[in-house]
Design an enzyme around this catalytic site. Structure first.
Site, PDB file in Angstrom:
ATOM      1  CG  ASP A  22      23.052  74.281  24.279  1.00 52.62           C
ATOM      2  OD1 ASP A  22      24.177  73.783  24.494  1.00 52.62           O
ATOM      3  OD2 ASP A  22      22.332  74.762  25.166  1.00 52.62           O
ATOM      4  CG  ASN A  24      26.607  68.567  20.107  1.00 52.10           C
ATOM      5  OD1 ASN A  24      25.518  68.327  19.605  1.00 52.10           O
ATOM      6  ND2 ASN A  24      27.542  69.257  19.481  1.00 52.10           N
ATOM      7  NE  ARG A  25      29.727  70.157  27.410  1.00 44.75           N
ATOM      8  CZ  ARG A  25      30.379  70.820  28.359  1.00 44.75           C
ATOM      9  NH1 ARG A  25      31.581  70.425  28.740  1.00 44.75           N
ATOM     10  NH2 ARG A  25      29.833  71.869  28.938  1.00 44.75           N
ATOM     11  CD1 TRP A  27      21.045  63.112  21.705  1.00 46.07           C
ATOM     12  CD2 TRP A  27      23.124  62.286  21.597  1.00 46.07           C
ATOM     13  NE1 TRP A  27      21.012  62.010  20.899  1.00 46.07           N
ATOM     14  CE2 TRP A  27      22.275  61.479  20.806  1.00 46.07           C
ATOM     15  CE3 TRP A  27      24.475  61.962  21.669  1.00 46.07           C
ATOM     16  CZ2 TRP A  27      22.734  60.368  20.097  1.00 46.07           C
ATOM     17  CZ3 TRP A  27      24.932  60.863  20.968  1.00 46.07           C
ATOM     18  CH2 TRP A  27      24.079  60.082  20.197  1.00 46.07           C
ATOM     19  CG  HIS A  39      31.231  67.555  20.684  1.00 50.52           C
ATOM     20  ND1 HIS A  39      30.418  68.653  20.882  1.00 50.52           N
ATOM     21  CD2 HIS A  39      31.950  67.407  21.838  1.00 50.52           C
ATOM     22  CE1 HIS A  39      30.636  69.151  22.086  1.00 50.52           C
ATOM     23  NE2 HIS A  39      31.564  68.414  22.685  1.00 50.52           N
ATOM     24  CB  SER A  67      31.090  80.597  22.246  1.00 52.23           C
ATOM     25  OG  SER A  67      31.475  80.011  23.467  1.00 52.23           O
ATOM     26  CG  LEU A 133      23.448  77.790   2.204  1.00 49.26           C
ATOM     27  CD1 LEU A 133      22.225  78.552   2.723  1.00 49.26           C
ATOM     28  CD2 LEU A 133      23.432  76.354   2.722  1.00 49.26           C
ATOM     29  CB  SER A 198      24.804  81.821  24.433  1.00 53.31           C
ATOM     30  OG  SER A 198      23.988  81.133  25.351  1.00 53.31           O
ATOM     31  CD  GLU A 209       9.850  87.419  15.109  1.00 54.06           C
ATOM     32  OE1 GLU A 209       9.323  86.775  16.047  1.00 54.06           O
ATOM     33  OE2 GLU A 209       9.724  88.652  14.973  1.00 54.06           O
TER      34      GLU A 209
END
Length: 243
Positions: A22, A24-25, A27, A39, A67, A133, A198, A209
Site C-alpha cells: 500500500d 504507491n499513489r 508516495w 506504481h 484487489s 520459492l 482489506s 501475525e
C-alpha cells in the site's frame, strides 16, 4: 539484481509471508509525480521482496497486487496498471524461472484483460516445476469472493452426491481455496500506515501475525523485510491455546 549483503536472520522464520503493498499513489503525490510513477517504483519493491525472500529462505511470498475493489479506481489508472502488469510479467518471466521461483496468480483471472491472462498462464506454466520459492500475486482478488467461490464449489459437490452435507468441515472449504496446497501465512506485512487487512486472504489469515509499517510501498526494502522478520520471531504464537 544486486549482490546480497550479509544478514543476521532470526532462528524462527515464517514459512509464508503475505504483503499488502500500500502507498504507491501517496508516495507519488507527496513528490508531485504522476500516480503511475508510484506504481512503477512499486515494481522495484516487488523485485526487492522476491530477492529478499530467496535470500532469507522464505517458502512462500504472496503480494496483494490488485484487489477486486480496485476496479473502482479511475479507468485510465486501471488501464495503465494492467499495461504495467502485463509488461513486467513478460519481462520478469525468464529471470523468475532461472531463480527457481514458482509463480501463481490468485483471484478471478477470467475478468482480467486478455494480454494479462495470457502472460499469467505462460508464467505459471513456465515455472510450474520450480521449488525454491512460491511467489503468488493476488490479482482481481477478494477474500470474501474467494470464500463464496469455495462455498459454491462445495455446494455443487453436495448436489452431485460427492460430499455429504453433515461431513463438511473447515478442511473441505480450505481445499477449494487458491492456496489449498500452500501453508497459511504466518506473517502479514502492510505498508502505507493503515491498520487493516482489506479483504486479503481472510480465511487463511485466521492466526497470522500482523505487522504494519508507516512507510509507502516504493520505500520498502530488504532492511524493512528483515526488521519484520525479527519482530515476528519475538512473538509467541499460541493459536488459541494457553501460553
Amino acid at each position: 539484481m544486486s549482490k546480497s549483503a550479509p544478514i543476521t536472520l532470526p532462528e524462527k522464520l515464517p514459512r509464508h509471508v503475505a504483503i499488502v503493498m500500500d502507498g504507491n499513489r501517496r508516495w507519488a503525490r507527496k513528490r508531485y509525480l504522476p500516480r503511475l510513477e508510484g506504481h512503477r517504483q512499486g515494481v522495484k519493491s516487488v523485485r526487492r521482496s522476491i530477492e529478499a525472500s530467496l535470500d532469507f529462505g522464505i517458502e512462500t511470498l504472496t503480494l496483494y497486487t490488485f484487489s477486486a475493489e480496485n476496479w473502482k479506481r479511475p479507468k485510465d489508472e486501471v488501464s495503465a496498471l494492467m499495461n504495467l502488469l502485463a509488461l513486467h510479467l513478460k519481462r520478469e518471466m525468464d529471470d523468475l524461472h532461472e531463480r527457481g521461483v514458482r509463480f501463481r496468480a490468485l483471484g478471478r483471472l477470467d475478468e482480467l484483460p486478455t494480454n494479462v491472462r495470457e502472460y499469467v498462464q505462460q508464467l505459471e506454466e513456465k515455472t510450474a516445476g520450480n521449488t525454491r520459492l512460491n511467489f503468488n500475486i493476488a490479482l482481481n482478488y477478494g477474500g470474501r469472493q474467494e470464500i463464496v467461490d469455495a462455498a459454491k464449489a462445495m455446494s455443487k459437490q453436495v448436489l452431485e452426491g460427492h460430499l455429504k452435507w453433515d461431513d463438511i468441515g473447515p478442511e473441505h472449504l480450505a481445499c477449494h481455496l487458491t492456496t489449498h496446497d500452500q501453508p497459511d501465512p504466518d506473517l502479514m506485512i502492510r505498508t502505507g500506515g493503515d491498520h487493516r487487512i482489506s479483504n486479503f486472504l481472510l480465511w487463511q489469515m485466521a492466526y497470522t501475525e500482523l505487522i504494519f509499517l508507516p512507510i509507502y510501498w516504493p520505500e520498502f526494502n530488504r532492511d524493512h523485510f528483515l526488521q519484520a522478520l525479527h519482530e515476528y520471531a519475538e512473538r509467541e504464537r499460541r493459536f488459541g491455546a494457553a501460553g
